[in-house]
Write a protein that holds these residues in place. Structure first.
Motif, PDB file in Angstrom:
ATOM      1  N   THR A 133     106.728  23.744 -42.310  1.00 14.26           N
ATOM      2  CA  THR A 133     105.457  23.931 -42.905  1.00 14.26           C
ATOM      3  C   THR A 133     104.186  22.889 -42.434  1.00 14.26           C
ATOM      4  N   ALA A 134     104.577  21.666 -42.129  1.00 15.49           N
ATOM      5  CA  ALA A 134     103.677  20.563 -41.578  1.00 15.49           C
ATOM      6  C   ALA A 134     103.470  20.942 -40.229  1.00 15.49           C
ATOM      7  N   GLU A 135     104.303  21.491 -39.184  1.00 15.17           N
ATOM      8  CA  GLU A 135     104.165  21.639 -37.937  1.00 15.17           C
ATOM      9  C   GLU A 135     103.382  23.160 -37.945  1.00 15.17           C
ATOM     10  N   GLY A 136     103.574  23.949 -38.787  1.00 16.87           N
ATOM     11  CA  GLY A 136     102.579  25.205 -39.005  1.00 16.87           C
ATOM     12  C   GLY A 136     101.110  24.962 -39.066  1.00 16.87           C
ATOM     13  N   VAL A 137     101.116  24.187 -40.229  1.00 14.05           N
ATOM     14  CA  VAL A 137      99.648  23.736 -40.577  1.00 14.05           C
ATOM     15  C   VAL A 137      99.214  23.141 -39.105  1.00 14.05           C
ATOM     16  N   TYR A 138      99.719  22.007 -38.723  1.00 14.88           N
ATOM     17  CA  TYR A 138      99.168  21.375 -37.506  1.00 14.88           C
ATOM     18  C   TYR A 138      98.855  22.482 -36.391  1.00 14.88           C
ATOM     19  N   GLY A 139      99.810  23.246 -35.890  1.00 10.44           N
ATOM     20  CA  GLY A 139      99.460  24.122 -35.107  1.00 10.44           C
ATOM     21  C   GLY A 139      98.629  25.397 -35.334  1.00 10.44           C
ATOM     22  N   GLY A 140      98.648  25.902 -36.563  1.00  3.70           N
ATOM     23  CA  GLY A 140      97.776  26.999 -37.021  1.00  3.70           C
ATOM     24  C   GLY A 140      96.398  26.475 -37.207  1.00  3.70           C
ATOM     25  N   TRP A 141      96.176  25.513 -37.930  1.00  2.00           N
ATOM     26  CA  TRP A 141      94.676  25.082 -37.953  1.00  2.00           C
ATOM     27  C   TRP A 141      94.121  24.448 -36.800  1.00  2.00           C
ATOM     28  N   GLY A 142      95.008  23.828 -35.871  1.00  2.00           N
ATOM     29  CA  GLY A 142      94.423  23.406 -34.768  1.00  2.00           C
ATOM     30  C   GLY A 142      93.941  24.388 -33.757  1.00  2.00           C
ATOM     31  N   ASN A 143      95.042  25.253 -33.635  1.00  2.00           N
ATOM     32  CA  ASN A 143      94.688  26.546 -32.736  1.00  2.00           C
ATOM     33  C   ASN A 143      93.442  27.061 -33.051  1.00  2.00           C
ATOM     34  N   ALA A 163      96.493  47.230 -37.483  1.00  2.00           N
ATOM     35  CA  ALA A 163      97.719  47.074 -36.466  1.00  2.00           C
ATOM     36  C   ALA A 163      97.755  46.045 -35.931  1.00  2.00           C
ATOM     37  N   VAL A 164      96.690  45.605 -35.511  1.00  2.00           N
ATOM     38  CA  VAL A 164      96.489  44.325 -34.602  1.00  2.00           C
ATOM     39  C   VAL A 164      96.758  43.109 -35.566  1.00  2.00           C
ATOM     40  N   MET A 165      96.151  43.173 -36.634  1.00  2.00           N
ATOM     41  CA  MET A 165      96.241  41.969 -37.576  1.00  2.00           C
ATOM     42  C   MET A 165      97.890  41.888 -38.157  1.00  2.00           C
ATOM     43  N   ALA A 166      98.652  42.941 -38.113  1.00  2.00           N
ATOM     44  CA  ALA A 166      99.936  42.661 -38.537  1.00  2.00           C
ATOM     45  C   ALA A 166     100.894  42.217 -37.260  1.00  2.00           C
ATOM     46  N   CYS A 167     100.577  42.559 -36.244  1.00  2.00           N
ATOM     47  CA  CYS A 167     101.240  42.414 -35.164  1.00  2.00           C
ATOM     48  C   CYS A 167     100.889  40.999 -34.920  1.00  2.00           C
ATOM     49  N   SER A 168      99.577  40.345 -35.083  1.00  2.00           N
ATOM     50  CA  SER A 168      99.066  38.813 -34.986  1.00  2.00           C
ATOM     51  C   SER A 168      99.953  38.099 -36.236  1.00  2.00           C
ATOM     52  N   PHE A 169     100.470  38.630 -37.266  1.00  2.00           N
ATOM     53  CA  PHE A 169     100.998  38.025 -38.114  1.00  2.00           C
ATOM     54  C   PHE A 169     102.231  37.497 -37.659  1.00  2.00           C
ATOM     55  N   PHE A 170     103.197  38.521 -37.089  1.00  2.00           N
ATOM     56  CA  PHE A 170     104.423  38.352 -36.331  1.00  2.00           C
ATOM     57  C   PHE A 170     104.498  37.382 -35.403  1.00  2.00           C
ATOM     58  N   VAL A 171     103.230  37.671 -34.524  1.00  2.00           N
ATOM     59  CA  VAL A 171     103.198  36.569 -33.321  1.00  2.00           C
ATOM     60  C   VAL A 171     103.014  35.105 -33.717  1.00  2.00           C
ATOM     61  N   GLN A 172     102.123  35.055 -34.575  1.00  2.00           N
ATOM     62  CA  GLN A 172     101.588  33.380 -34.901  1.00  2.00           C
ATOM     63  C   GLN A 172     102.593  33.002 -35.676  1.00  2.00           C
ATOM     64  N   SER A 173     103.376  33.737 -36.694  1.00  2.00           N
ATOM     65  CA  SER A 173     104.315  33.230 -37.519  1.00  2.00           C
ATOM     66  C   SER A 173     105.615  32.865 -36.767  1.00  2.00           C
ATOM     67  N   GLY A 174     105.686  33.510 -35.677  1.00  2.00           N
ATOM     68  CA  GLY A 174     106.869  33.316 -34.748  1.00  2.00           C
ATOM     69  C   GLY A 174     106.675  32.041 -34.087  1.00  2.00           C
ATOM     70  N   GLU A 175     105.534  31.612 -33.633  1.00  2.00           N
ATOM     71  CA  GLU A 175     104.922  30.284 -33.024  1.00  2.00           C
ATOM     72  C   GLU A 175     105.331  29.372 -34.100  1.00  2.00           C
ATOM     73  N   GLY A 176     104.938  29.559 -35.320  1.00  2.00           N
ATOM     74  CA  GLY A 176     105.187  28.504 -36.422  1.00  2.00           C
ATOM     75  C   GLY A 176     106.674  28.149 -36.379  1.00  2.00           C
ATOM     76  N   ALA A 177     107.610  29.274 -36.569  1.00  2.00           N
ATOM     77  CA  ALA A 177     108.887  29.159 -36.551  1.00  2.00           C
ATOM     78  C   ALA A 177     109.645  28.653 -35.272  1.00  2.00           C
ATOM     79  N   VAL A 178     109.016  28.572 -34.272  1.00  2.00           N
ATOM     80  CA  VAL A 178     109.625  27.982 -32.867  1.00  2.00           C
ATOM     81  C   VAL A 178     109.550  26.555 -33.095  1.00  2.00           C
ATOM     82  N   PHE A 179     108.341  26.060 -33.588  1.00  2.00           N
ATOM     83  CA  PHE A 179     108.178  24.592 -33.492  1.00  2.00           C
ATOM     84  C   PHE A 179     108.532  23.979 -34.841  1.00  2.00           C
TER      85      PHE A 179
END
Length: 488
Positions: free
Chosen positions: A139-149, A391-407
Motif C-alpha cells: 500500500t505504501a509503495e503504491g501511494v508513493y508510486g501512484g501519487w508521485g507518478n 475500455a481505456v480506463m479499465a485497461c489503465s486500472f490493470f496496468v497501473q495496479s500491476g505496477e503497484g503490485a510489482v513494487f
C-alpha cells in the motif's frame, strides 16, 4: 520499522517520510515531463522542425535506462536521503539550462541530462521499504508510486496555464524554470526532514558498488542475460538518432556509439564478475541466498506495465482524435483519463498485494492487463466514444495496479540490494517504452495494442515461476551480527 498506524492524513513518523517521498517523486516527474505540454510554444519559440521535436522526445528518455540502474546502486550505498536530495538539486541545473536554451543543440544537451531525473523513482522505493512493515509495504509503495507518478499529469494540466499567465514568447521558459526551482528548493526540504531509517533501525548496505550481487553461479549467468535488453534498447535509441532514423547523429558517430555500448556491456559483465567472483569458489550459505528469477519476473512484468503506460500515454491523444474525429483538446482530455487512474489504481494494486498475496494479485492483474489491451485493439470509429473511454480506463486500472503490485514485491527480495533491484526493474519499464514506441512506428494501432497484450501473456507465464515471498530474509549488520527481516 516504524510501528505507528497507517494513516494517510498523518504527517508524522513513517507517514511523514511517505508523504515527503511521493512529493519528491511528483516533482521529478513534473520536471521530466515539463516539455510535452509546451510543445507549440517551444517549437515556435526556438524554431524547431517536427523531426527535431520528435528527437527531443527520444532524448528525454535515453539516459533514464542506465540512470535508474546507477542511481539504484548509489541509493543502496549512500542512502536515499542523500541521493534523492542530491538528484533533485543537481537536475535543477539542466532544467534551468533547458529554459534558457535558444538553439536545438542546447535543448538536446539539457534534455539528455534531464533524463537522469527520471531515475528518482527508485530512490523512494528503498526509502519507503525502510519505514513500513510487510503488511503495509504494498500500500505504501503504491501511494508513493501512484501519487508521485501524477506529476506528469500535473505538468500537463498546469504548465500551459502558467506559460499563458506569464505571457509573451518566453512564457514557456518561466514555466519550465519554475519546475526547476521547485526541484532545487525541495531538495533542501527533503534532506532536512527525512532519515534513511526509523530511529534504532539498521541501514543495510551492499558489499560492493560495482554491480548487483547474486548468490549462485546459475544466477550470475542469468543476470548477464537480463542485462542484455537494456543495452539493446539503448542501441535502438542510437539507431533512431542515426541517419536511418532522424539523422541527429552522423553515420560515424552512430557507429562509435554502437561500439561504445558493446564495450560498456563487456565492462559491465566484468564488473559484475568482480562483485560476484567468490560464488565460483565458495557457495553462499542457504540463509543468505535469494533467487534472481524473482527479479527477472518482476523486470518482465514492469516491461509490460510501465513500459506500455509510457507508450500509450504518448499515442493515445492522437488515437482518439483520429478514430473519433475529435479536436486535439478534447482528445487530450479523454486520453488523460488513462493517466488520471494512477491516483487510485497503483495504491490499489499495492493494497491488494498486502491483502491477498503478491503472486496471486500479480497473476490476476496481468491476466486483466492482457484482456484489457486486447479490448483496446478492437476499438474503431463504430464504437461509442463513452465505451472507448470506459475500455481505456479499465485497461489503465490493470496496468497501473500491476505496477503497484510489482513494487509491492521488489523490496521483499533482498533488503540491502533493494535500490539496485528497483533500478533494474524500473529500467525495464523504460526498455518496454522504447520497444513499444518502436513497434508503434512500424504497425497500425490495433496491432500495437495486440503486441502489448502478447507480452502481458508472456509475463503471465513467467509469473508461474515466481515464488510468493514468505518467512524472513537474512541480513548481516556491520558488527557481524545477523538480523532476520520479516517479509510476510
Amino acid at each position: 520499522m516504524s510501528v505507528d498506524k497507517f494513516n494517510l492524513l498523518s504527517f508524522t513518523g513513517k507517514m511523514k517520510t511517505l508523504h515527503l517521498s511521493w512529493m519528491a517523486f511528483f516533482i521529478t516527474f513534473m520536471v521530466w515531463f515539463n516539455m510535452a505540454p509546451l510543445k507549440g510554444a517551444i517549437v515556435d519559440g526556438v524554431g524547431l522542425t517536427l523531426s527535431e521535436w520528435k528527437t527531443l522526445l527520444i532524448i528525454n528518455v535515453a539516459l533514464t535506462i542506465p540512470a535508474r540502474v546507477i542511481i539504484g546502486a548509489l541509493t543502496d550505498k549512500f542512502g536515499p536521503r542523500l541521493v534523492y536530495s542530491s538528484l533533485l538539486a543537481i537536475c535543477s541545473i539542466p532544467c534551468f539550462a533547458f529554459a534558457l536554451a535558444d538553439s536545438f543543440t542546447q535543448l538536446v544537451i539539457a534534455r539528455f541530462a534531464l533524463g537522469c531525473i527520471g531515475a528518482g523513482f527508485v530512490v523512494g522505493i528503498r526509502m519507503v521499504s525502510e519505514w513500513f512493515p510487510p503488511k503495509e509495504l504494498g500500500t505504501a509503495e503504491g501511494v508513493y508510486g501512484g501519487w508521485g507518478n501524477f506529476g506528469s499529469a500535473a505538468a500537463a494540466f498546469t504548465l500551459p496555464t502558467l506559460a499563458l499567465l506569464f505571457g509573451g514568447e518566453d512564457g514557456w521558459r518561466y514555466a519550465v524554470a519554475i519546475t526547476g526551482l521547485m526541484s532545487l528548493l525541495f531538495s533542501v526540504v527533503y534532506y532536512k526532514n527525512t532519515n534513511d531509517t526509523p530511529k534504532g533501525s539498521t541501514y543495510f548496505r551492499p558489499k560492493n558498488l560495482g554491480g548487483l550481487e547474486v548468490t549462485s553461479v546459475k544466477d550470475f549467468y542469468f543476470l548477464l542475460i537480463m542485462k542484455t535488453p537494456m543495452y539493446l534498447a539503448l542501441a535502438l535509441l542510437n539507431w533512431k538518432l542515426s541517419p536511418q532514423g532522424v539523422s541527429l547523429l552522423s553515420e560515424t558517430v552512430a557507429l562509435v556509439m554502437y561500439l561504445g555500448l558493446a564495450l560498456l556491456y563487456v565492462y559491465d559483465c566484468y564488473a559484475t564478475y568482480k562483485v560476484n567472483k567468490d560464488i565460483f569458489v565458495n557457495p553462499v550459505p542457504e540463509a543468505h541466498r535469494y533467487e534472481f528469477k524473482q527479479v527477472a519476473v518482476l523486470n518482465i512484468l514492469y516491461f509490460a506495465t510501465f513500459g506500455s503506460e509510457l507508450a500509450v500515454v504518448s499515442m493515445l491523444p492522437a488515437f482518439f482524435a483520429e478514430t473519433f474525429e475529435l479536436s486535439m483538446a478534447t482528445a487530450g482530455m479523454l486520453a488523460g483519463m488513462y493517466a488520471f487512474m494512477n491516483l487510485m489504481s497503483r495504491p490499489g494494486g499495492g493494497w491488494l498485494s498486502d491483502k491477498f498475496g503478491r503472486k496471486k494479485t500479480l497473476l490476476i492483474l496481468t491476466a486483466g492487463l492482457a484482456l484489457g489491451y486486447w479490448c483496446l485493439s478492437l476499438i474503431d470509429a463504430a464504437w461509442p466514444i463513452w465505451l472507448a473511454v470506459v475500455a481505456v480506463m479499465a485497461c489503465s486500472f490493470f496496468v497501473q495496479s500491476g505496477e503497484g503490485a510489482v513494487f509491492a514485491a521488489v523490496p521483499l527480495i533482498k533488503r540491502r540490494l533493494t535500490g539496485q533491484i528497483a533500478g533494474m526493474t524500473g529500467a525495464y519499464g523504460n526498455v518496454g517504452a522504447v520497444v513499444y514506441l518502436t513497434v508503434y512506428s512500424l504497425v497500425d494501432t490495433s496491432t500495437f495494442f495486440l503486441v502489448i497484450a502478447c507480452t502481458a501473456v508472456l509475463g503471465f507465464v513467467t509469473l508461474l515461476f515466481m515464488q510468493e515471498p514468505k518467512g524472513t530474509m537474512t541480513e548481516v549488520r556491520e558488527d557481524g551480527s545477523v538480523e532476520l527481516i520479516e517479509v510476510t
